[in-house]
Design an enzyme around this catalytic site. Structure first.
Site, PDB file in Angstrom:
ATOM      1  N   LYS A 110       0.821  -1.205   0.000  1.00  0.00           N
ATOM      2  CA  LYS A 110       0.000   0.000   0.000  1.00  0.00           C
ATOM      3  C   LYS A 110       0.863   1.266   0.000  1.00  0.00           C
ATOM      4  O   LYS A 110       0.434   2.320  -0.456  1.00  0.00           O
ATOM      5  CB  LYS A 110      -0.927   0.020   1.224  1.00  0.00           C
ATOM      6  CG  LYS A 110      -1.776  -1.227   1.437  1.00  0.00           C
ATOM      7  CD  LYS A 110      -2.787  -1.452   0.337  1.00  0.00           C
ATOM      8  CE  LYS A 110      -3.942  -2.361   0.722  1.00  0.00           C
ATOM      9  NZ  LYS A 110      -3.599  -3.765   0.955  1.00  0.00           N
TER      10      LYS A 110
HETATM   11  C1  LIG Z   1      -4.387  -4.969   0.676  1.00  0.00           C
HETATM   12  C2  LIG Z   1      -3.613  -6.219   0.651  1.00  0.00           C
HETATM   13  C3  LIG Z   1      -3.907  -7.237  -0.266  1.00  0.00           C
HETATM   14  C4  LIG Z   1      -5.064  -7.157  -1.209  1.00  0.00           C
HETATM   15  O1  LIG Z   1      -4.902  -6.165  -2.185  1.00  0.00           O
HETATM   16  P1  LIG Z   1      -6.173  -5.591  -2.978  1.00  0.00           P
HETATM   17  O2  LIG Z   1      -5.670  -4.453  -3.757  1.00  0.00           O
HETATM   18  O3  LIG Z   1      -7.151  -5.191  -1.928  1.00  0.00           O
HETATM   19  O4  LIG Z   1      -6.681  -6.713  -3.810  1.00  0.00           O
HETATM   20  C5  LIG Z   1      -3.076  -8.353  -0.279  1.00  0.00           C
HETATM   21  N1  LIG Z   1      -2.052  -8.485   0.565  1.00  0.00           N
HETATM   22  C6  LIG Z   1      -1.746  -7.528   1.476  1.00  0.00           C
HETATM   23  C7  LIG Z   1      -0.602  -7.752   2.401  1.00  0.00           C
HETATM   24  C8  LIG Z   1      -2.502  -6.369   1.550  1.00  0.00           C
HETATM   25  O5  LIG Z   1      -2.203  -5.421   2.440  1.00  0.00           O
END
Ligand SMILES: *Cc1c(COP(=O)(O)O)cnc(C)c1O
Length: 492
Positions: A110
């Site tokens: 993120k």
């Molecule tokens: C947010 C997240 C996901 C999922 O990603 P999306 O964009 O919501 O599909 C997978 N793994 C981790 C560690 C995350 O923080």
């Protein structure tokens, strides 16, 4: 470039408006009017560094943003990553590569978007003539919350309030959020799951009365979730970067197709890959990996999306999601950008909890995607086996993707598995996977993992132990707006 709402009743004049508003006023999501064609640009991007590649991708959609300023904002954002490298590709085996997206300030992918989003949002708001204070509301399954808090802390004219499901995030994730510093931040637990948080926040966005009430107080809302195009667009860049790095290291030739495997929750990450493909990046299959909450696997296999099912709390909490918001953007493309059809399906989802796509739509989708899921036991076994085979520690989310790769991937084709988090964010589960030991305390489990794996504990994790917990509030899921109001009022 203009942005259309997936539900057809709103249009944003340019990216600035789309990003500042976050969600379209008709409840839909903003999508770019067209996809810029990068097929001729790939060659020139080979010699660029990550920030330059990202700035080029981002500015192709955000054409009213000043190009030089955007580039320096990207450089500044990505300097916050270990070795200033947000997306290194690691070779594991002949045709298998891991794209490590977890080297940012909060140790999850993120960060790639949320280190740059504050700039995109501030600038977008200024360029849209927004004079009000911006209140960013975030629903998180664990990682978005912390990355957004860190990105927006003490940002000018912006406040941020994060909602996480109590009991639905890992101990480390919770501690990361609840110890957050900064004068403009708030963190609230919601008694429910991620879907409850996301629904509550989306409801606030599309409630006209609430928006009017806030406006009177000089406040406008925006979003840092992947429903905001500004969150999505920086994520497109690492698909390009991974591909170009493989060309650069002569693993593939320019033009060769490669597959990507993506651990998926809200469908933001994998959608960015789909957008990259639409822009001309030679991608074969996008493989959608789910945990036991396998609503997407079923959808890609049968053409029926049905959220009426048991919700499982798994060892990969950031993927514990039954309503994947960004799928709406895929449906929009799939139906030939038919907003009316998209709206009907989304209404059916909110009324009946399900919708179908046609046989033709399903076979179109299956050309681009395949999908699989991983049970809890398999996920832990994957971590253990991968560590034994390659000496590489997968976090619980990446392990889901790796397991799906082993079951579904084409081993003759170069394939990149996206790694989304540092494993120390989920130390108890990873320790259990590797040693079989059950340890309750997250910090104790981290220490034991350090001995077991010899992989450094990131300072972002070890320093949490001594940080003060600042946020303890929890609310019922129908009282989310009350918490927002309290936050606004105490701040004044
Ligand atoms: C947010 C997240 C996901 C999922 O990603 P999306 O964009 O919501 O599909 C997978 N793994 C981790 C560690 C995350 O923080």
């Amino acid at each position: 470039m203009r942005f259309l709402s997936t539900r057809g009743q709103d249009i944003a004049k340019n990216a600035s408006f789309a990003i500042a508003e976050g969600l379209a006023s008709d409840g839909g999501l903003f999508v770019p009017e067209k996809f810029p064609d990068f097929s001729e640009k790939l060659k020139t991007m080979l010699d660029m560094d990550y920030a330059e590649r990202a700035a080029l991708v981002i500015s192709s959609y955000l054409d009213e943003y000043d190009k030089d300023e955007l580039l320096s904002a990207c450089k500044k954002a990505y300097a916050k990553f270990e070795d200033e490298e947000p997306a290194p590709v690691v070779k594991i085996d002949d045709n298998l590569f891991i794209l490590e997206l977890f080297h940012g300030p909060t140790l999850a992918f993120k960060d790639v978007a949320l280190t740059i989003l504050p700039y995109l949002l501030r600038k977008g708001a200024d360029q849209s003539g927004i004079r009000e204070e911006i209140l960013v509301l975030v629903a998180t399954s664990g990682d978005t919350g912390k990355a957004a808090l860190e990105g927006f802390k003490d940002a000018d004219g912006i406040k941020i309030c994060v909602f996480y499901p109590t009991g639905g995030v890992s101990d480390m994730q919770k501690r990361q959020m609840c110890t957050q510093e900064g004068g403009n931040v708030n963190v609230v637990g919601v008694k429910g799951n991620f879907d409850d948080c996301q629904t509550a926040v989306k409801k606030i966005f599309s409630d006209k009365r609430i928006n009017a009430e806030l406006k009177e107080k000089g406040i406008v809302l925006s979003s840092a979730n992947s429903i905001n195009f500004g969150r999505l667009v920086p994520q497109i860049a690492y698909y390009f970067s991974a591909y170009l790095d493989l060309v650069g290291s002569e693993e593939i030739k320019l033009g060769d197709k490669i597959d990507f495997v993506v651990p998926t929750g809200n469908f933001g990450n994998i959608l960015a890959g789909y957008y990259a493909k639409k822009m001309g990046l030679p991608i074969g299959k996008l493989i959608c990996a789910s945990n036991q909450n396998n609503v997407l696997t079923e959808f890609f296999e049968s053409g029926t999306y049905n959220k009426n099912r048991e919700f499982f709390k798994t060892v990969s909490p950031s993927m514990d999601i039954l309503v994947s918001s960004n799928l709406e953007r895929l449906i929009f493309e799939l139906t030939g950008r038919n907003a009316e059809l998209t709206r009907e399906k989304m209404e059916s989802l909110s009324k009946k909890g399900e919708y179908d796509i046609s046989k033709t739509e399903l076979s179109a989708i299956q050309k681009e995607f395949s999908a699989g899921f991983t049970e809890e036991e398999e996920c832990l076994e994957e971590i253990k086996e991968f560590f034994d085979d390659f000496g590489y520690v997968l976090d619980t989310h990446t392990a889901v993707a790796m397991n799906v790769y082993e079951n579904l991937g084409d081993k003759n084709k170069p394939t990149v598995v996206l790694s989304t988090a540092n494993f120390y964010k989920f130390p108890q589960s990873v320790l259990k996977a590797i040693t079989g030991k059950n340890v309750q305390d997250a910090f104790k489990a981290s220490e034991m993992l350090l001995k077991e794996t010899a992989a450094d504990i990131p300072s972002g994790i070890s320093e949490l132990k001594n940080k003060t917990v600042r946020f303890t509030e929890t609310v019922e899921k129908d009282k989310v707006y009350d918490a927002v109001k309290r936050f606004i009022e105490t701040e004044r």
